[in-house]
Write a protein that holds these residues in place. Structure first.
Motif, PDB file in Angstrom:
ATOM      1  N   MET A   1       0.888  -1.112   0.021  1.00  0.00           N
ATOM      2  CA  MET A   1       0.099   0.111   0.075  1.00  0.00           C
ATOM      3  C   MET A   1       0.834   1.217   0.022  1.00  0.00           C
ATOM      4  O   MET A   1       1.856   1.364   0.847  1.00  0.00           O
ATOM      5  CB  MET A   1      -0.881  -0.069   1.214  1.00  0.00           C
ATOM      6  CG  MET A   1      -2.075   0.687   1.111  1.00  0.00           C
ATOM      7  SD  MET A   1      -3.162   0.129   2.599  1.00  0.00           S
ATOM      8  CE  MET A   1      -4.596   1.184   2.331  1.00  0.00           C
ATOM      9  N   ASN A   2       0.416   2.370  -0.836  1.00  0.00           N
ATOM     10  CA  ASN A   2       1.132   3.375  -1.009  1.00  0.00           C
ATOM     11  C   ASN A   2       2.513   3.207  -1.121  1.00  0.00           C
ATOM     12  O   ASN A   2       3.337   4.037  -1.031  1.00  0.00           O
ATOM     13  CB  ASN A   2       1.306   4.263   0.441  1.00  0.00           C
ATOM     14  CG  ASN A   2      -0.051   4.892   0.887  1.00  0.00           C
ATOM     15  OD1 ASN A   2      -0.916   5.133  -0.135  1.00  0.00           O
ATOM     16  ND2 ASN A   2      -0.564   4.503   2.071  1.00  0.00           N
ATOM     17  N   ALA A   3       2.956   2.358  -2.161  1.00  0.00           N
ATOM     18  CA  ALA A   3       4.203   2.029  -2.660  1.00  0.00           C
ATOM     19  C   ALA A   3       4.255   2.301  -4.323  1.00  0.00           C
ATOM     20  O   ALA A   3       3.226   2.146  -4.798  1.00  0.00           O
ATOM     21  CB  ALA A   3       4.527   0.577  -2.621  1.00  0.00           C
ATOM     22  N   ILE A   4       5.430   2.744  -4.890  1.00  0.00           N
ATOM     23  CA  ILE A   4       5.565   2.641  -6.240  1.00  0.00           C
ATOM     24  C   ILE A   4       5.767   1.488  -6.678  1.00  0.00           C
ATOM     25  O   ILE A   4       6.429   0.856  -6.217  1.00  0.00           O
ATOM     26  CB  ILE A   4       6.531   3.654  -6.591  1.00  0.00           C
ATOM     27  CG1 ILE A   4       6.282   5.131  -5.949  1.00  0.00           C
ATOM     28  CG2 ILE A   4       6.986   3.799  -7.879  1.00  0.00           C
ATOM     29  CD1 ILE A   4       7.343   6.288  -6.178  1.00  0.00           C
ATOM     30  N   VAL A   5       5.032   1.026  -7.816  1.00  0.00           N
ATOM     31  CA  VAL A   5       5.248  -0.202  -8.478  1.00  0.00           C
ATOM     32  C   VAL A   5       5.670  -0.125  -9.933  1.00  0.00           C
ATOM     33  O   VAL A   5       5.217   0.864 -10.482  1.00  0.00           O
ATOM     34  CB  VAL A   5       4.126  -0.932  -8.382  1.00  0.00           C
ATOM     35  CG1 VAL A   5       3.850  -1.321  -6.908  1.00  0.00           C
ATOM     36  CG2 VAL A   5       2.787  -0.627  -8.978  1.00  0.00           C
TER      37      VAL A   5
ATOM     38  N   SER B   1       2.872  -8.741 -14.761  1.00  0.00           N
ATOM     39  CA  SER B   1       3.567  -8.703 -13.618  1.00  0.00           C
ATOM     40  C   SER B   1       3.975  -7.313 -12.869  1.00  0.00           C
ATOM     41  O   SER B   1       3.619  -6.349 -13.583  1.00  0.00           O
ATOM     42  CB  SER B   1       5.157  -9.246 -13.922  1.00  0.00           C
ATOM     43  OG  SER B   1       5.764  -8.490 -14.836  1.00  0.00           O
ATOM     44  N   TYR B   2       4.098  -7.443 -11.645  1.00  0.00           N
ATOM     45  CA  TYR B   2       4.624  -6.106 -11.088  1.00  0.00           C
ATOM     46  C   TYR B   2       5.800  -6.321 -10.125  1.00  0.00           C
ATOM     47  O   TYR B   2       6.002  -7.447  -9.863  1.00  0.00           O
ATOM     48  CB  TYR B   2       3.377  -5.557 -10.627  1.00  0.00           C
ATOM     49  CG  TYR B   2       2.958  -6.386  -9.188  1.00  0.00           C
ATOM     50  CD1 TYR B   2       3.546  -5.881  -7.950  1.00  0.00           C
ATOM     51  CD2 TYR B   2       2.077  -7.455  -9.205  1.00  0.00           C
ATOM     52  CE1 TYR B   2       3.150  -6.508  -6.835  1.00  0.00           C
ATOM     53  CE2 TYR B   2       1.848  -8.024  -8.086  1.00  0.00           C
ATOM     54  CZ  TYR B   2       2.356  -7.662  -6.863  1.00  0.00           C
ATOM     55  OH  TYR B   2       2.067  -8.358  -5.783  1.00  0.00           O
ATOM     56  N   GLU B   3       6.599  -5.095  -9.895  1.00  0.00           N
ATOM     57  CA  GLU B   3       7.596  -5.273  -8.928  1.00  0.00           C
ATOM     58  C   GLU B   3       7.568  -3.946  -8.196  1.00  0.00           C
ATOM     59  O   GLU B   3       7.398  -2.745  -8.490  1.00  0.00           O
ATOM     60  CB  GLU B   3       8.793  -5.243  -9.868  1.00  0.00           C
ATOM     61  CG  GLU B   3      10.050  -5.196  -8.963  1.00  0.00           C
ATOM     62  CD  GLU B   3      11.356  -4.983  -9.915  1.00  0.00           C
ATOM     63  OE1 GLU B   3      12.455  -4.306  -9.503  1.00  0.00           O
ATOM     64  OE2 GLU B   3      11.272  -5.596 -11.234  1.00  0.00           O
ATOM     65  N   VAL B   4       7.409  -4.127  -6.792  1.00  0.00           N
ATOM     66  CA  VAL B   4       7.416  -3.089  -5.917  1.00  0.00           C
ATOM     67  C   VAL B   4       9.089  -2.222  -5.909  1.00  0.00           C
ATOM     68  O   VAL B   4       9.941  -3.077  -5.700  1.00  0.00           O
ATOM     69  CB  VAL B   4       6.910  -3.502  -4.331  1.00  0.00           C
ATOM     70  CG1 VAL B   4       6.959  -2.259  -3.532  1.00  0.00           C
ATOM     71  CG2 VAL B   4       5.738  -4.124  -4.483  1.00  0.00           C
ATOM     72  N   GLN B   5       8.783  -0.844  -6.139  1.00  0.00           N
ATOM     73  CA  GLN B   5      10.092  -0.252  -6.194  1.00  0.00           C
ATOM     74  C   GLN B   5      10.451   0.316  -4.729  1.00  0.00           C
ATOM     75  O   GLN B   5       9.739   0.655  -4.102  1.00  0.00           O
ATOM     76  CB  GLN B   5      10.120   0.978  -7.034  1.00  0.00           C
ATOM     77  CG  GLN B   5       9.418   0.600  -8.476  1.00  0.00           C
ATOM     78  CD  GLN B   5      10.533  -0.349  -9.244  1.00  0.00           C
ATOM     79  OE1 GLN B   5      11.579   0.185  -9.514  1.00  0.00           O
ATOM     80  NE2 GLN B   5      10.175  -1.320  -9.688  1.00  0.00           N
ATOM     81  N   GLU B   6      11.726   0.083  -4.481  1.00  0.00           N
ATOM     82  CA  GLU B   6      12.294   0.598  -3.228  1.00  0.00           C
ATOM     83  C   GLU B   6      12.827   1.940  -3.034  1.00  0.00           C
ATOM     84  O   GLU B   6      13.247   2.491  -4.233  1.00  0.00           O
ATOM     85  CB  GLU B   6      13.500  -0.465  -2.683  1.00  0.00           C
ATOM     86  CG  GLU B   6      12.945  -1.675  -2.771  1.00  0.00           C
ATOM     87  CD  GLU B   6      12.559  -2.324  -1.441  1.00  0.00           C
ATOM     88  OE1 GLU B   6      12.904  -1.858  -0.462  1.00  0.00           O
ATOM     89  OE2 GLU B   6      11.901  -3.335  -1.497  1.00  0.00           O
TER      90      GLU B   6
END
Length: 94
Positions: free
Chosen positions: A1-5, A89-94
């Motif tokens: 939640m509230n993350a850039i993906v 697909s998706y990837e959560v960005q750090e």
């Protein structure tokens, strides 16, 4: 939640034309008692994304027909285009 993906997927187009509307009307006649979404004539999120304000299927169809006629007058195109991404697909960005 509230993350850039970062999303990978395919951009798709859905076209709404007279044939689509006639098919929709036929389905409504066949399934007169079936409902969709939150008790209105369509998912509220979908309607918001398309700029719709009508609440009944008949009003939505009439609204689409009016928008198609307007687009035909302006650009000669007898359909509306709605675009969406089908994610694979998706990837959560750090």
């Amino acid at each position: 939640m509230n993350a850039i993906v970062r999303v990978t997927g395919t951009l798709n187009e859905q076209r709404i034309d007279e044939a689509y509307l006639q098919n929709w009307e036929a389905q409504l006649k066949a399934k007169a008692n079936e409902k969709h979404g939150e008790g209105e004539a369509g998912c509220s999120t979908e309607k918001k994304a398309r700029g719709e304000t009508a609440n009944t299927p008949a009003d939505r169809i009439a609204d689409f027909r009016a928008k198609i006629a307007d687009r035909k007058a302006k650009s000669g195109k007898e359909y509306l285009s709605f675009y969406f991404v089908e994610a694979t697909s998706y990837e959560v960005q750090e």
